[in-house]
Write a protein that holds these residues in place. Structure first.
Motif, PDB file in Angstrom:
ATOM      1  N   PRO A   1      11.277  40.256 -28.483  1.00 45.84           N
ATOM      2  CA  PRO A   1      10.615  41.334 -29.202  1.00 45.84           C
ATOM      3  C   PRO A   1      11.245  42.646 -28.752  1.00 45.84           C
ATOM      4  CG  PRO A   1       9.140  40.296 -27.600  1.00 45.84           C
ATOM      5  CD  PRO A   1      10.445  39.630 -27.466  1.00 45.84           C
TER       6      PRO A   1
ATOM      7  N   VAL B   1      15.349  35.126 -37.674  1.00 44.05           N
ATOM      8  CA  VAL B   1      13.916  35.234 -37.386  1.00 44.05           C
ATOM      9  C   VAL B   1      13.624  34.629 -36.021  1.00 44.05           C
ATOM     10  CG1 VAL B   1      11.670  34.304 -38.026  1.00 44.05           C
ATOM     11  CG2 VAL B   1      13.099  35.352 -39.759  1.00 44.05           C
ATOM     12  N   LEU B   2      14.204  33.444 -35.771  1.00 45.89           N
ATOM     13  CA  LEU B   2      13.965  32.796 -34.482  1.00 45.89           C
ATOM     14  C   LEU B   2      14.500  33.651 -33.341  1.00 45.89           C
ATOM     15  CD1 LEU B   2      14.822  29.088 -35.326  1.00 45.89           C
ATOM     16  CD2 LEU B   2      12.590  30.114 -34.987  1.00 45.89           C
TER      17      LEU B   2
ATOM     18  N   LEU C   1      12.174  36.628 -32.877  1.00 45.62           N
ATOM     19  CA  LEU C   1      10.868  36.259 -32.338  1.00 45.62           C
ATOM     20  C   LEU C   1      10.928  36.163 -30.828  1.00 45.62           C
ATOM     21  CD1 LEU C   1       9.384  33.450 -34.560  1.00 45.62           C
ATOM     22  CD2 LEU C   1       8.345  35.598 -33.943  1.00 45.62           C
ATOM     23  N   GLU C   2      12.093  35.732 -30.376  1.00 42.15           N
ATOM     24  CA  GLU C   2      12.234  35.466 -28.960  1.00 42.15           C
ATOM     25  C   GLU C   2      12.324  36.738 -28.138  1.00 42.15           C
ATOM     26  OE1 GLU C   2      15.650  33.133 -26.865  1.00 42.15           O
ATOM     27  OE2 GLU C   2      14.541  32.126 -28.418  1.00 42.15           O
TER      28      GLU C   2
ATOM     29  N   ILE D   1      23.410  30.634 -31.885  1.00 42.32           N
ATOM     30  CA  ILE D   1      23.106  31.908 -31.234  1.00 42.32           C
ATOM     31  C   ILE D   1      22.869  31.688 -29.745  1.00 42.32           C
ATOM     32  CG2 ILE D   1      21.398  33.746 -31.088  1.00 42.32           C
ATOM     33  CD1 ILE D   1      21.011  33.370 -34.135  1.00 42.32           C
ATOM     34  N   LYS D   2      22.132  30.628 -29.432  1.00 42.59           N
ATOM     35  CA  LYS D   2      21.840  30.316 -28.030  1.00 42.59           C
ATOM     36  C   LYS D   2      23.122  30.038 -27.255  1.00 42.59           C
ATOM     37  CE  LYS D   2      17.974  31.097 -27.305  1.00 42.59           C
ATOM     38  NZ  LYS D   2      17.511  31.834 -26.179  1.00 42.59           N
TER      39      LYS D   2
ATOM     40  N   TYR E   1      20.239  28.785 -34.855  1.00 48.61           N
ATOM     41  CA  TYR E   1      19.583  29.196 -33.614  1.00 48.61           C
ATOM     42  C   TYR E   1      20.332  28.630 -32.418  1.00 48.61           C
ATOM     43  CZ  TYR E   1      15.795  29.761 -30.218  1.00 48.61           C
ATOM     44  OH  TYR E   1      15.053  30.108 -29.129  1.00 48.61           O
TER      45      TYR E   1
ATOM     46  N   ARG F   1       5.316  40.820 -36.339  1.00 48.52           N
ATOM     47  CA  ARG F   1       4.486  39.632 -36.564  1.00 48.52           C
ATOM     48  C   ARG F   1       4.118  39.471 -38.035  1.00 48.52           C
ATOM     49  NH1 ARG F   1       0.775  43.216 -34.088  1.00 48.52           N
ATOM     50  NH2 ARG F   1      -0.852  43.825 -35.562  1.00 48.52           N
TER      51      ARG F   1
END
Lengths: 503, 172
Positions: A227, A220-221, A224-225, A428-429, A425, A390
């Motif tokens: 789109p 989700v994070l 969200l980042e 992933i980063k 997250y 959203r």
């Protein structure tokens, strides 16, 4: 042969009760429902939907889970064809030609052939499972702890090699998963390890907490980042049933795809992921006019989709017979089975035959359902693709939260999951692909147990793993493991590997 | 001289901040795990102790991290991208709110009564929904109520999971 038939009839007897058909149907439907959402692959879908099986009896729950799994797979292909967003690695190939077909107004045919190819592959794979199940289970009884350990080492080596992205990073993730699996009470001495005095960690990190944190929350994070630009096909879906011409073109690729995917799926380590790639490359090589590929060739959808489904299903074989999950999705199935009090392994077949064969039979029924139910519902799935993110992600979050809370009725678990979401997250980063971690985590506990047993039997000698006289199977498995790693690290191959996984 | 050799001749510098940070991250985790399993006896090969595997895995993790960091000095790769604090705060914060309110909790002087799914659900959806860039408050509000109602029907009634609804209002 007779044995196989009697087993299958037992299975169909279980799977064809009204309740189990309904569960299979519900599983397929919600599996597709969630799987269709862009960016939500089978791993995320199963972890999100895990809680809805909690209230069921084990057989029903597994049948439903299997349904969810196929639904998620099929949903992933739908998204790949219509939106050009692959839900996971295996549907990457489908986007190449599938989305092109959709752009040419042949979306319906692409979806139709994907479903028909998958159904055919599923039928064959079900037969393979039924035929191989009994002999492999007998073979599993020959496996001592040393062989099990070596088999898992080999599986993890395969998983490293077949993971997407850098080999080194995949290796990191597997080791991290193994490290996480050591958290909790020690099996022999009862000493607490790495629990930081937290009571709920003394049973180890909860599987669903890890899975939902890293695959539910962190996804989700991530989404969200960025789109993602959704390239939903505007053209009409068109008719769904392929014409005679299309079927003639697709028949051979479906057969070849089923064969390739089915064989690769049995490999421990993430063999199933290779199926679609192998099938696509093969079709392109065989084709009279390879330039058609990438521009909407029906073979490029039919072959890989069949390979995908065949592999997805034969991947159950190592799980059901040896109790060893070959990939992250199957690791999730292990977690689900354990929650329902079933420990996967050769004993399942002898102790709960109706569960084992019921599940095998329900796989076939699940595939049939996908064909009869999902195709007519394609219109609905397209609508679903237009739900804005959203609104989608809060819904995913509440599903996850209710699910985690229901596992142990522990509100603290929700906070832990949020923590793992943050951790995921971060991974992933940092460019790590977390799927191998889940596999390492599930295999870790089993590996430690088998390692210790093997060492006790051999009185502490590691020679037992490579003893060619006493334990040739173990030695062979380890040699394969080393070979696979060595080959993957060869410069020429690693370059090729990069090409395959970035295509 | 090929491009690669030119690159190499320029000496060591961080060529992929993502890999470099990833390597450091692994090393840190490994050191942490090693320190916290320090007290555990590793045992001998003949009789593995509880500390053997955590320490062994931590050591391998650290080694891999080191290799990853070193390789970042040599090979080009991705750059480290920025974080989205808003997503973390709202989405994960929403989940924490859910955990705090579903059955209530007590922590020192702070005390939250058990509010149940009827409150925790809409709270989670509304709060986490604020994380989206294109949020629309009225829509989100309606969605929070509708989705929670659907979840109550699904999980409490259709699947009969033992989840508190609203102990303060309905007593269940």
């Amino acid at each position: 042969m007779m044995e196989t038939i009697s087993h299958l009839s037992l299975g169909f007897g279980v799977a064809l009760t009204l309740k189990n058909i309904a569960l299979c149907f519900a599983g397929c439907l919600v599996g597709t429902l969630i799987g269709v959402l862009p960016g939500v692959g089978p791993i995320a879908t199963i972890s999100i939907l895990l809680p809805i099986t909690f209230g069921l009896d084990p057989t029903g729950a597994l049948i439903m889970l299997a349904g969810i799994y196929y639904g998620a797979q099929y949903g992933g292909s739908t998204t790949a064809i219509l939106v050009n967003i692959p839900g996971e690695a295996t549907s990457v190939v489908t986007t190449l030609d599938g989305h092109q077909m959709a752009k040419q107004g042949r979306a319906g045919i692409a979806l139709g052939i994907a479903a028909i190819g998958s159904f055919f592959a599923g039928c064959v794979a079900t037969l393979i499972i039924a035929a191989l199940g009994a002999p492999l289970t007998k073979m599993a009884l020959l496996f001592g702890p040393a062989e099990y350990f070596s088999l898992m080492v080999m599986g993890l080596c395969f998983a490293v090699v077949l993971a997407r992205g850098s080999i080194l990073k995949a290796f990191c993730m597997i080791m991290l998963g193994l490290l996480f699996s050591t958290v909790g009470t020690d099996l022999e001495t009862g000493q607490e390890r790495l629990t930081f005095g937290v009571a709920s960690l003394s049973d180890g990190i909860d599987f669903s907490v890890l899975a939902m944190g890293v695959f539910g929350f962190a996804e989700v994070l991530r989404n969200l980042e960025n789109p993602e630009a959704r390239d939903v096909v505007k053209a009409k879906i068109g008719r769904l049933l392929p014409g005679w011409e299309d079927i003639k073109q697709a028949a051979a690729p479906v057969l070849r795809g089923t064969f390739v995917g089915g064989i690769l799926g049995i490999l421990p380590g993430n063999g199933a992921v290779l199926g679609p790639f192998a099938s696509y490359t093969m079709e392109k090589k065989i084709a009279r006019d390879p330039s058609r590929f990438g521009k909407g060739a029906i073979e490029g959808v039919a072959g890989p989709e069949s390979a995908n489904n065949a592999g997805a299903q034969t991947a159950f074989i190592p799980l059901l017979t040896l109790g060893i999950p070959p990939n992250a999705v199957m690791a999730l199935m292990v977690g689900a089975m354990t929650i329902h009090g079933i420990i996967p392994g050769p004993q399942v077949m002898t102790r709960n035959p109706e569960l084992f064969w019921g599940m095998v039979a329900s796989m076939w029924i699940g595939n049939l359902m996908l064909l009869v139910i999902n195709l007519p519902l394609v219109g609905m799935w397209v609508k679903l693709l237009q739900v804005p993110y959203r609104l989608m992600f809060p819904a995913i979050l509440i599903f996850c939260c209710i699910g985690i809370y229901s596992v142990n009725n522990q509100p603290l678990d929700v906070a832990f999951t949020a923590l793992f979401g943050l951790f995921g997250y971060l991974l992933i980063k940092l460019g790590f692909e977390p799927a191998p971690m889940l596999l390492g985590f599930v295999l870790g506990k089993l590996m430690e147990e088998k390692l210790r047993q093997a060492l006790i039997i051999s009185r502490g000698s590691f020679y037992t793993f490579i003893d060619y006289q006493e334990r040739p199977i173990s030695l062979a498995l380890l040699i394969v493991a080393v070979l696979v790693l060595a080959i993957a690290l060869l410069p020429a191959i690693s370059k090729k590997r990069e090409e395959v996984f970035t295509e | 001289m090929s491009l690669n050799q030119i690159e190499r001749a320029q000496g060591l510098r961080i060529r992929s901040t993502q890999d470099f940070a990833g390597g450091l991250f692994m090393i840190l985790l490994a050191i942490g795990a090693y320190v916290f399993s320090w007290e555990l006896p590793a045992g001998t090969l003949r009789q593995l102790g509880p500390g053997m595997l955590p320490k062994a895995f931590a050591a391998i993790c650290g080694l891999l991290g080191l290799m990853l960091s070193l390789s970042a000095l040599r090979y080009h790769g991705e750059k480290l991208a920025g974080w989205s604090w808003r997503g973390i705060f709202f989405a994960l914060g929403g989940a924490c709110l859910f955990g705090l309110t579903i059955r209530g909790f007590e922590f020192g002087p702070i005390r939250v009564p058990a509010l149940g799914l009827m409150v925790a659900g809409p709270l989670l959806i509304f709060f986490s929904g604020l994380a989206a860039d294109d949020r629309k408050l009225p829509e989100l509000l309606i969605f929070a109520v509708a989705m929670s109602a659907a979840c109550i029907l699904l999980f409490k009634y259709a699947l009969s999971l033992p989840i508190p609804l609203a102990p303060w209002l309905l007593g269940i």
